[in-house]
Scaffold this motif. Structure first.
Motif, PDB file in Angstrom:
ATOM      1  N   ILE A  19      18.361  51.044  22.813  1.00  0.00           N
ATOM      2  CA  ILE A  19      19.682  51.508  22.383  1.00  0.00           C
ATOM      3  C   ILE A  19      19.565  52.467  21.204  1.00  0.00           C
ATOM      4  CG2 ILE A  19      21.840  50.739  21.317  1.00  0.00           C
ATOM      5  CD1 ILE A  19      21.594  48.208  23.116  1.00  0.00           C
ATOM      6  N   VAL A  20      18.750  52.116  20.230  1.00  0.00           N
ATOM      7  CA  VAL A  20      18.565  52.997  19.068  1.00  0.00           C
ATOM      8  C   VAL A  20      17.948  54.322  19.500  1.00  0.00           C
ATOM      9  CG1 VAL A  20      17.291  53.279  16.906  1.00  0.00           C
ATOM     10  CG2 VAL A  20      18.497  51.146  17.381  1.00  0.00           C
ATOM     11  N   GLY A  21      16.971  54.275  20.388  1.00  0.00           N
ATOM     12  CA  GLY A  21      16.348  55.504  20.889  1.00  0.00           C
ATOM     13  C   GLY A  21      17.342  56.379  21.636  1.00  0.00           C
ATOM     14  N   THR A  22      18.185  55.755  22.456  1.00  0.00           N
ATOM     15  CA  THR A  22      19.199  56.507  23.190  1.00  0.00           C
ATOM     16  C   THR A  22      20.194  57.160  22.244  1.00  0.00           C
ATOM     17  OG1 THR A  22      18.969  55.046  25.098  1.00  0.00           O
ATOM     18  CG2 THR A  22      20.995  56.338  24.946  1.00  0.00           C
ATOM     19  N   ALA A  27      22.351  61.944  19.428  1.00  0.00           N
ATOM     20  CA  ALA A  27      22.656  62.616  18.162  1.00  0.00           C
ATOM     21  C   ALA A  27      21.853  63.907  18.035  1.00  0.00           C
ATOM     22  CB  ALA A  27      22.358  61.683  16.986  1.00  0.00           C
ATOM     23  N   TRP A  28      20.587  63.881  18.391  1.00  0.00           N
ATOM     24  CA  TRP A  28      19.734  65.068  18.317  1.00  0.00           C
ATOM     25  C   TRP A  28      20.242  66.159  19.263  1.00  0.00           C
ATOM     26  CZ3 TRP A  28      15.921  66.481  22.197  1.00  0.00           C
ATOM     27  CH2 TRP A  28      15.159  67.585  21.829  1.00  0.00           C
ATOM     28  N   ALA A  29      20.627  65.765  20.485  1.00  0.00           N
ATOM     29  CA  ALA A  29      21.131  66.739  21.450  1.00  0.00           C
ATOM     30  C   ALA A  29      22.453  67.340  20.964  1.00  0.00           C
ATOM     31  CB  ALA A  29      21.323  66.087  22.810  1.00  0.00           C
ATOM     32  N   TRP A  30      23.322  66.511  20.399  1.00  0.00           N
ATOM     33  CA  TRP A  30      24.606  66.999  19.889  1.00  0.00           C
ATOM     34  C   TRP A  30      24.385  67.988  18.744  1.00  0.00           C
ATOM     35  CZ3 TRP A  30      27.214  66.338  15.166  1.00  0.00           C
ATOM     36  CH2 TRP A  30      28.533  66.766  15.170  1.00  0.00           C
ATOM     37  N   TRP A  31      23.470  67.642  17.844  1.00  0.00           N
ATOM     38  CA  TRP A  31      23.181  68.516  16.704  1.00  0.00           C
ATOM     39  C   TRP A  31      22.590  69.843  17.185  1.00  0.00           C
ATOM     40  CZ3 TRP A  31      18.339  69.489  13.870  1.00  0.00           C
ATOM     41  CH2 TRP A  31      18.561  70.126  12.673  1.00  0.00           C
ATOM     42  N   SER A  32      21.699  69.795  18.151  1.00  0.00           N
ATOM     43  CA  SER A  32      21.111  71.016  18.707  1.00  0.00           C
ATOM     44  C   SER A  32      22.173  71.869  19.393  1.00  0.00           C
ATOM     45  CB  SER A  32      20.011  70.674  19.702  1.00  0.00           C
ATOM     46  OG  SER A  32      18.946  70.032  19.065  1.00  0.00           O
ATOM     47  N   MET A  33      23.087  71.222  20.098  1.00  0.00           N
ATOM     48  CA  MET A  33      24.162  71.948  20.770  1.00  0.00           C
ATOM     49  C   MET A  33      25.053  72.649  19.750  1.00  0.00           C
ATOM     50  SD  MET A  33      27.216  70.461  23.182  1.00  0.00           S
ATOM     51  CE  MET A  33      27.866  69.543  21.796  1.00  0.00           C
TER      52      MET A  33
END
Length: 46
Positions: A19-22, A27-33
């Protein structure tokens, strides 16, 4: 006193890691977007 290992502790730990990894990947994908959208808007201003 039991001498066997309680497997549920490992199961809960695996779920927690998953869950933490997901959430970290989301969060990383959202920030990159957001960064990519900002770069796109900046390039359109020129």
């Amino acid at each position: 006193m039991r001498e066997t290992l309680d497997q549920w502790a490992f199961v809960w730990a695996a779920y927690a890691i998953g869950i933490v990894g997901t959430l970290a990947m989301v969060a990383w994908a959202w920030w990159s977007m957001r960064r990519a959208e900002a770069r796109r808007e900046k390039s359109r201003e020129r």
